[in-house]
Write a protein that holds these residues in place. Sequence first.
Motif, mmCIF file in Angstrom:
data_model
loop_
_atom_site.group_PDB
_atom_site.id
_atom_site.type_symbol
_atom_site.label_atom_id
_atom_site.label_comp_id
_atom_site.label_asym_id
_atom_site.label_seq_id
_atom_site.Cartn_x
_atom_site.Cartn_y
_atom_site.Cartn_z
ATOM 1 N N GLY A 1 42.460 -1.925 15.368
ATOM 2 C CA GLY A 1 41.959 -1.959 16.741
ATOM 3 C C GLY A 1 40.758 -1.066 16.929
ATOM 4 N N SER A 2 40.862 0.182 16.440
ATOM 5 C CA SER A 2 39.761 1.109 16.712
ATOM 6 C C SER A 2 38.525 0.723 15.911
ATOM 7 C CB SER A 2 40.184 2.547 16.433
ATOM 8 O OG SER A 2 40.644 2.668 15.131
ATOM 9 N N SER A 3 38.715 0.148 14.687
ATOM 10 C CA SER A 3 37.532 -0.306 13.956
ATOM 11 C C SER A 3 36.884 -1.472 14.683
ATOM 12 C CB SER A 3 37.886 -0.762 12.542
ATOM 13 O OG SER A 3 38.876 0.021 12.005
ATOM 14 N N SER B 1 33.957 4.535 21.548
ATOM 15 C CA SER B 1 34.555 3.854 20.400
ATOM 16 C C SER B 1 34.543 4.771 19.181
ATOM 17 C CB SER B 1 33.833 2.541 20.120
ATOM 18 O OG SER B 1 32.464 2.772 19.956
ATOM 19 N N ILE B 2 33.502 5.578 19.034
ATOM 20 C CA ILE B 2 33.502 6.522 17.909
ATOM 21 C C ILE B 2 34.679 7.478 18.040
ATOM 22 C CG2 ILE B 2 32.276 8.460 16.850
ATOM 23 C CD1 ILE B 2 29.680 7.090 17.492
ATOM 24 N N THR C 1 37.756 8.036 15.489
ATOM 25 C CA THR C 1 38.022 9.292 14.777
ATOM 26 C C THR C 1 39.327 9.927 15.253
ATOM 27 O OG1 THR C 1 36.569 10.354 16.364
ATOM 28 C CG2 THR C 1 35.639 9.825 14.233
ATOM 29 N N GLY C 2 39.633 9.726 16.531
ATOM 30 C CA GLY C 2 40.888 10.273 17.051
ATOM 31 C C GLY C 2 42.091 9.672 16.349
ATOM 32 N N THR C 3 41.994 8.393 16.016
ATOM 33 C CA THR C 3 43.085 7.747 15.284
ATOM 34 C C THR C 3 43.311 8.450 13.948
ATOM 35 O OG1 THR C 3 42.427 5.678 16.272
ATOM 36 C CG2 THR C 3 43.861 5.553 14.363
ATOM 37 N N PHE C 4 42.209 8.743 13.263
ATOM 38 C CA PHE C 4 42.375 9.377 11.959
ATOM 39 C C PHE C 4 42.773 10.832 12.093
ATOM 40 C CE2 PHE C 4 40.044 5.645 10.699
ATOM 41 C CZ PHE C 4 40.760 5.287 9.572
ATOM 42 N N GLY D 1 30.064 15.029 23.790
ATOM 43 C CA GLY D 1 31.256 14.258 23.438
ATOM 44 C C GLY D 1 31.509 14.303 21.946
ATOM 45 N N LEU D 2 30.455 14.083 21.179
ATOM 46 C CA LEU D 2 30.620 14.064 19.724
ATOM 47 C C LEU D 2 30.955 15.451 19.197
ATOM 48 C CD1 LEU D 2 27.559 11.792 18.986
ATOM 49 C CD2 LEU D 2 29.952 11.154 18.725
#
Lengths: 475, 495
Positions: free
Chosen positions: B34-36, B93-94, B98-101, B338-339
């Motif tokens: 999903g996140s990709s 989306s970035i 990254t939050g998923t990982f 944000g980044l």
Amino acid sequence: MDYSQFLYMKEEVSLIVVMAILFLYDLIASEKARKYFSVVACVLLGAHIIYNLIPTSTPGSAFGGMYYYTPMMTIIKSILTFGTLIVFMQADLWLKREDTKFKQGEFYFLILSTLLGMFFMIASGHFLMFFLGLEMASIPMSTLIAFDKYRHNSAEAGAKYILTAMFSSALLLFGLSFLYGACGTLYFEDIPALLTSGNYMQLAAFVFFIAGIGFKISIVPFHLWTADVYQGAPTPVTSYLSVISKGSAVFVLLTILMKVFAPMVTEWQNIIYGLIVITITIGNLFALRQKNMKRFLAFSSISQAGYILLGVIGGTAIGMASLVYYVLVYMVANLAIFGVISIIEQRTEKVSMDDYNGLYKTNPKLTFLTTLALFSLAGIPPFAGFFSKFFVFMAAFKSGFIVLVVIALLNTIISLYYYLLVVKAMYINKNDNPIEPIKTDCYTKISLTICLIGIIGLGIASIVYETITAFSYGM
Amino acid sequence: MNILLFFVIIPILMIFFLWISKNRNQIRGIMVAGSSLLLILAGILTYLYLTQRAAGDTAEMLFRSDYSWYSSLNIKLSLGVDGISVAMLILSSIIVFTGTFASWQLENQTKEFFLWFCLLSLGVFGFFITIDLFTMFMFYEIALIPMYLLIGVWGSGKKEYAAMKLTLMLMGASAILIAGILGIYFASGATSMNILEIAKAGNIPHDAQLIFFPMTFLGFGVLGALFPFHTWSPDGHASAPTAVSMLHAGVLMKLGGYGCFRVAMYLMPQAANELGWIFLILTSISVIYGAFSAIVQTDLKYINAYSSVSHCGLVLFAILMMNQTAATGAVLQMLSHGLMTALFFALIGMIYGRTHTRDIRELSGLMKIMPFLSVCYVIAGLANLGLPGFSGFVAEMTIFVGSFQHTDIFHRVITIIATTSIVITAVYILRLIGRSFYGEVKNPEHLKLTDATWDERLSAIVLIIAIVALGVAPLWMNNMIGDSVLPIVKALVIK
């Protein structure tokens, strides 16, 4: 006599048929057949809803203006019946208990007769009719509240309810007598022409009227019975009381304010304004400290009544549509929570909020449903409660009650706090002795699933609100 | 079908599949897929957006479409994006990716965690793609409430207090916001809640603007950590789990700035001009006060949270300057902060997962033990204090250049005051790096710790690439944003 008048009363007639069948079933059914009592009751009521789902297109009146019909009434009555059906399903487990098993038929008959009373109350075109409906809805209610008569609480609550109900009826009648004195008629149609703004006798009549009906809606300061009765009554009856009884009273209040007291609009708006502010605030403040789930919901429902009245105050079509929608959404969410409370109470006898600590570990599904329902009550998207709250705010804002809307909005923060306290108890608090995993019976499962669909779907599917709006012209 | 709709559909599908998922591998698979997809979608959207602009489409919003929803109340699902929203969608989306990982190793109630996480991202994406006041607000609130459970259940420290404080303060602000939105809608007499139409009509009476502008600005501003309503931020971010801190500080706080700019200021320009100075003073206080507070903190997360208050303050500061350069800088700062802050929180989460402390007095010599994480942290720190070559420099430079274009004393003075925050940032960043990452290892227990695993490396590298890319080649982003802030800035110039 023109018997076609009865056609307007389709809902009432078919409800009476349902009642009669259930009554006969109670009389003649064998022990074996009685096992299917709940099925019969639910199926009959379901058939009643489906039969009456489509509104007759033309508004009309019957019996010389005693009885009124508008398509909106069908919607309102369907909502109430639908709620009753869910209550029936949730009551099954309780009714199967040893001490209530033999009076199952009475439960159905009594509930349906209160429902019939509400139908007449909503559809009345004359204050006498209205009063008859109101009494018919109140008196069987007290027997229902005292249904678990061996439980001290239940009997006490029943007595409390009947006493306050009678007192408020007396006030109401007193108000009506003033109104009769001022106008010389009790027909809804004739009264508006005879009302004048600034007449103190009429104002007194209105105040007494609102006191009487305020008892049913449990508006502050007529709410003092609510918490005790909610706590004492059997849980299915409490949920019926908090949703259907309250909803019907709000509908009838709206009808009468718009139809009868229309010339006194500035006066009643001021009164309702004050009532909304104290109802929401006091309901919220008292809910903060409650430790018993049923008492907690009692105060939460008091403050919800205040929000419902926000739809009344504008006296507009959009206000009415948003009010009906609000009641529907509130009903679904409240019935979901009461369903969970009811099954937990039946299985474990636990109703204290502390017992709900750590519920998530043992009963994730029930907890999840309760969370969604609480979020809906607190008005958080994407659940239906957000939409209904937004729409009543919109209606009140449109009519120019900006300060009132801001007060109500600030109150949503308090309400969010206490709803989150329950969520916190279930998810975060630790408990060494949590409620063990609970097996839900089939009826509860169905009813809770319906509620879940309602909580999620009623807001996103705009068709429900649009349908209600489409019929809101008739009143 | 509108491409923007996928930004909402994908999180909904993710929620659905998570709901029926059985084990941890499935959950991870769903989240990565999903996140990709969201990341790729954001890339495609950027490409399409830029080609359409290059082809000469000068409409204010591209990819417009309206889906009728509550037609009797004039509520529509109106979609549309401009450069600002595209930039924000890339950022979101970035960070979701990254939050998923960053929460790859999470073991406690994984399914529920990601379920709420997806609901949070649904709210964020929905907010940036809609231009209808009602739907915007709805998505805004959807993004707020999962925070309570995410912090309360999976958080650390005084999580219950922090979760309640954050939720109540933000929901309180959004309650005021409802009043503001209803005010805008009814005062404008519009027949739709579409922002573009309300702005085009531009007929909100002056008196109404003076009432509803502060409400709306404050409502969004609280989420943008506007002084004195920033207090939820340090507690909330410090207690939240890693991925949630990342998403919240990285994206959710931007909702505030974005909303202030797009709703409050765009729709009520007169009031923005008249009352802007009050908020300008408040944001300057945020900028300076946040930076000073960060100096005295000893908890890594608190340092970063106060640093966020300071940097998000700059966003509001810049949009209140009401010129194109500063507003472009504001959006760049949203992206950059944000980044950076996501990188910070990800790294802090990883370090905390190993050392089980975030107290900088107890950490030392980490560079020797976990070189990868430490180097990343130093990079994030340098980006944060505005080193050229990183995104922070580009954003802050643009902001201050834009702010200094005002010729009057008030704006000049306040700009100079805000500029000092750069120096203060350097103080707390360098002090922290010197103390915790360099020097001798004081705690022998720490010598046994390992460096980052592959999932952690991936999450950090993606963020660093984005930060450097924005720092080295900011021009295309700058142009894209600059074009899009123009209509809003033009509206703010009183004829």
